[in-house]
Design an enzyme around this catalytic site. Sequence first.
Site, PDB file in Angstrom:
ATOM      1  CD  GLU A 163      29.545  38.642  41.859  1.00  0.00           C
ATOM      2  OE1 GLU A 163      30.067  39.830  42.183  1.00  0.00           O
ATOM      3  OE2 GLU A 163      30.418  37.220  40.852  1.00  0.00           O
ATOM      4  CD  GLU A 267      30.758  34.276  36.766  1.00  0.00           C
ATOM      5  OE1 GLU A 267      31.575  34.322  36.777  1.00  0.00           O
ATOM      6  OE2 GLU A 267      29.004  34.670  35.893  1.00  0.00           O
TER       7      GLU A 267
HETATM    8  C1  XIL Z   1      33.546  39.818  34.196  1.00  0.00           C
HETATM    9  C2  XIL Z   1      34.003  39.738  32.190  1.00  0.00           C
HETATM   10  O1  XIL Z   1      34.905  38.478  32.216  1.00  0.00           O
HETATM   11  C3  XIL Z   1      34.827  41.047  32.371  1.00  0.00           C
HETATM   12  O2  XIL Z   1      35.060  41.584  31.205  1.00  0.00           O
HETATM   13  C4  XIL Z   1      34.054  42.603  32.660  1.00  0.00           C
HETATM   14  O3  XIL Z   1      34.572  43.655  32.391  1.00  0.00           O
HETATM   15  C5  XIL Z   1      33.618  42.083  34.115  1.00  0.00           C
HETATM   16  O4  XIL Z   1      32.778  41.367  35.086  1.00  0.00           O
HETATM   17  N1  XIL Z   1      31.223  37.196  38.236  1.00  0.00           N
HETATM   18  C6  XIL Z   1      30.178  37.621  36.905  1.00  0.00           C
HETATM   19  C7  XIL Z   1      31.093  37.762  35.838  1.00  0.00           C
HETATM   20  O5  XIL Z   1      29.535  36.740  36.956  1.00  0.00           O
HETATM   21  O6  XIL Z   1      29.748  38.421  35.289  1.00  0.00           O
HETATM   22  C8  XIL Z   1      32.162  39.022  35.607  1.00  0.00           C
HETATM   23  O7  XIL Z   1      32.478  38.973  34.243  1.00  0.00           O
HETATM   24  C9  XIL Z   1      33.173  38.132  36.611  1.00  0.00           C
HETATM   25  C10 XIL Z   1      32.857  37.564  37.803  1.00  0.00           C
END
Ligand code: XIL
Length: 372
Positions: A163, A267
Amino acid sequence: MTNNSSNSLVKLMLMLLAFPFFAQKMEAQQLSLRDAFQDKFLIGTAINMWQVRQGGEKMHNLIKSQYSAIVAENCMKAEAVQPIENIFNFKDGDDLVEFARKNNQVVTGHCLIWHSQTPTWFFNNDKGVQVDRETMIDRMRKHIYTVVGHFKGKVKGWDVVNEAIEGDGSLRRSNFYNIIGEDYIRLAFQFAHEADPDAELYYNDYSMDNPAKREAVIKLIRDLKAHGLRIDAIGMQSHLGLDSNLKQYEQSIEAYAKEGVKVMATELEVSVLPWPSDQQTAEISTNFAYQETLNPFKNGITAEMQAKQDKFMVELFKIYKKHSKDITRITFWGVSDGDSWKNDFPVKGRTDYPLPFGRNLEAKPWVKKIID
Ligand code: XIL
């Protein structure tokens, strides 16, 4: 009726009664995302430590039978592995790696350098004052060398930088950027490669269908390559909703592949809930107040909405299949709806249905459809 014939009748009736149960069981066993896509790309899931340690047999069997790849939802992030300077904690990560090894699954490391879930000590000295560029580079090097070094040979590839780009295509003004300058990205890729020359290296981000971001990512790939640095793939986080623009999404897959890197959905989930503003994001600090109207399916998803999701997922997987020569992995962000972060993001306390398996680990109708 003789004793014998009444016994056979009872047996027959029992068999008829049990048939649907066995048929369902057989179908559940045959239904495997992992097997169905084994010649195309890895199918992964993000898991948390509760699932690893207390998930139970049903959850473990599901993870094993459905997924060929695993990523840590949280336990390899900076705040988890180095909560205090020079105090490293690899217990959770090691257990997760061992869990994946037993299931014959590929592990992705997530993530090395990210503005979120990084402890504040990283950026400040013991008086709470921001450190200088050299100190920051040293800390970044130490973190990356230690973490990547620890998991060397156990993790196939790393989300090196997560990011770093804003929606308008500019570089995010994170602490890494502000303290080091824009070459922090190059340095991160350089350190990761030095720590494990065999590991694949990825750039990972959300809203990757946004054309401005797409252009910036292409620039980033070219910049890394121009500096002789390794970059293997682009991770499109893919926190999608039913209104996501699949045309733009597909154009990004094509554009990244054209740069000579692989593409991964890292994701993936498809929310069925309304987004409370006109600007969708996966920036984890985003938060909107709860309202009943934002939580329409708290007592169950309607057939109509489920059908919409089914249609969307079939379309999406057609795109993945079409580009399968460029795609190496499709990872869902979670196992079942019940443990998805989307129930609390960007509004706390909602009931979402974004993943392949429901709250009782039952497969969604679209899972069978994409397998077929
Ligand atoms: C999220 C997790 O799913 C949660 O459990 C945590 O509280 C916050 O992070 N982008 C990413 C992930 O790269 O690591 C994030 O994961 C969601 C957004």
